[in-house]
Design an enzyme around this catalytic site. Structure first.
Site, PDB file in Angstrom:
ATOM      1  N   HIS A   3     -15.176   1.083  -3.709  1.00  0.00           N
ATOM      2  CA  HIS A   3     -14.368   2.857  -3.643  1.00  0.00           C
ATOM      3  C   HIS A   3     -13.241   1.930  -4.825  1.00  0.00           C
ATOM      4  CE1 HIS A   3     -17.774   4.555  -1.346  1.00  0.00           C
ATOM      5  NE2 HIS A   3     -18.585   4.210  -2.386  1.00  0.00           N
ATOM      6  N   CYS A  40      -2.547   4.333 -15.827  1.00  0.00           N
ATOM      7  CA  CYS A  40      -2.092   4.928 -16.820  1.00  0.00           C
ATOM      8  C   CYS A  40      -3.105   5.669 -17.441  1.00  0.00           C
ATOM      9  CB  CYS A  40      -0.688   4.388 -17.596  1.00  0.00           C
ATOM     10  SG  CYS A  40      -1.105   6.042 -19.258  1.00  0.00           S
ATOM     11  N   PHE A  50     -14.629  10.627   6.902  1.00  0.00           N
ATOM     12  CA  PHE A  50     -15.078  11.537   6.498  1.00  0.00           C
ATOM     13  C   PHE A  50     -16.048  12.765   6.931  1.00  0.00           C
ATOM     14  CE2 PHE A  50     -12.819   8.623   3.479  1.00  0.00           C
ATOM     15  CZ  PHE A  50     -12.789   9.449   2.283  1.00  0.00           C
ATOM     16  N   CYS A  62       3.636   7.963 -16.522  1.00  0.00           N
ATOM     17  CA  CYS A  62       3.854   6.761 -17.128  1.00  0.00           C
ATOM     18  C   CYS A  62       4.887   7.332 -17.512  1.00  0.00           C
ATOM     19  CB  CYS A  62       2.810   6.128 -17.826  1.00  0.00           C
ATOM     20  SG  CYS A  62       2.804   4.754 -19.168  1.00  0.00           S
ATOM     21  N   ASP A  82      -8.346   1.837   1.332  1.00  0.00           N
ATOM     22  CA  ASP A  82      -6.418   1.659   2.472  1.00  0.00           C
ATOM     23  C   ASP A  82      -5.742   0.387   1.882  1.00  0.00           C
ATOM     24  OD1 ASP A  82      -8.178   0.803   4.145  1.00  0.00           O
ATOM     25  OD2 ASP A  82      -8.768   2.317   5.596  1.00  0.00           O
TER      26      ASP A  82
END
Length: 244
Positions: free
Chosen positions: A122, A130, A34, A151, A107
């Site tokens: 995170h 949904c 980042f 959904c 990830d």
């Protein structure tokens, strides 16, 4: 004793290792970080929006289509595979030495490498739900659709179970993080600038013997490290794995 040998010795001697990692853990798997010069936040956002703004809760709600366009192109890397950093941590867990991994990454590469003791500060791109009925979906379910994923039950938006800007970290994960850090005898900090709070402040709960910091660029925690390694993490861990 060189730094690789010192790190290996401490890993062999320790029984309650905690790894606290950030985006730099996965760069050698082909996932950009980042905050480096080549990182995600160095790019100009789409249509004048910054990356931070586009990854916020308010942007998700107001500009959902643009959010998913950015999210799919920049944060999902389905072809990424674990690198030597992930593999060494999986080996340490198999040896019974690893108390936990605390990751800021979303990830899922630690689990792919074989680790089970992972606290995801995170969230994860691999968990989705949904926003209306809360039904759970996988990353493959999301990738099977284009645009805004919906959904099939009620046509609600399927969102990733990741912490966006403007949202709080999961309290249970935070409590477990503090618990394992306070129990650790060796803290490995890797691939993180330690500038994102409250996550970065958590390392202060460590009370163990040694802190090892592996990061290419300086951090505010460098002065607290007993061992500081700035070489690429993948090559460092590759050498460590050969000696474990």
């Amino acid at each position: 004793m060189d730094k690789i040998e010192q790190l290996t010795t401490w890993l062999q001697q320790s029984q309650r290792i905690v790894f606290f990692g950030g985006a730099g853990t996965s760069t050698e798997s082909g996932i950009p970080d980042f905050r480096s010069a080549q990182g995600l936040y160095s790019e100009n956002g789409k249509r004048g929006y910054s990356p931070e703004e586009m990854l916020s809760r308010s942007f998700f709600e107001k500009e959902t289509e643009l959010f998913f366009e950015f999210y799919r192109s920049k944060l999902i890397h389905p072809q990424a595979k674990p690198n030597p950093v992930h593999n060494v941590l999986a080996l340490l867990e198999k040896q019974g030495k690893l108390l936990s991994i605390i990751t800021q990454n979303i990830d899922g590469l630690h689990q792919m490498a074989g680790n089970q003791k992972v606290l995801e500060l995170h969230g994860s791109i691999h968990r989705n739900y949904c926003t209306t009925c809360r039904h759970s979906y996988t990353l493959d379910d999301v990738l099977a659709q284009s645009g805004v994923p919906r959904c099939p039950i009620d046509q609600g938006v399927i969102r990733p179970d990741v912490v966006l800007y403007g949202e709080s970290l999961n309290q249970d994960v935070l409590e477990k993080t503090v618990e394992v850090l306070s129990q650790a005898d060796l803290l490995l900090i890797g691939g993180t600038s330690l500038t994102v709070y409250p996550a970065a402040g958590l390392v202060s709960y460590f009370r163990g013997q040694h802190t090892v910091l592996l990061n290419a660029s300086p951090t505010g925690h460098d002065r607290h490290a007993d061992l500081l390694i700035t070489d690429p993490m993948g090559s460092v861990m590759e050498k460590v794995q050969q000696r474990l």
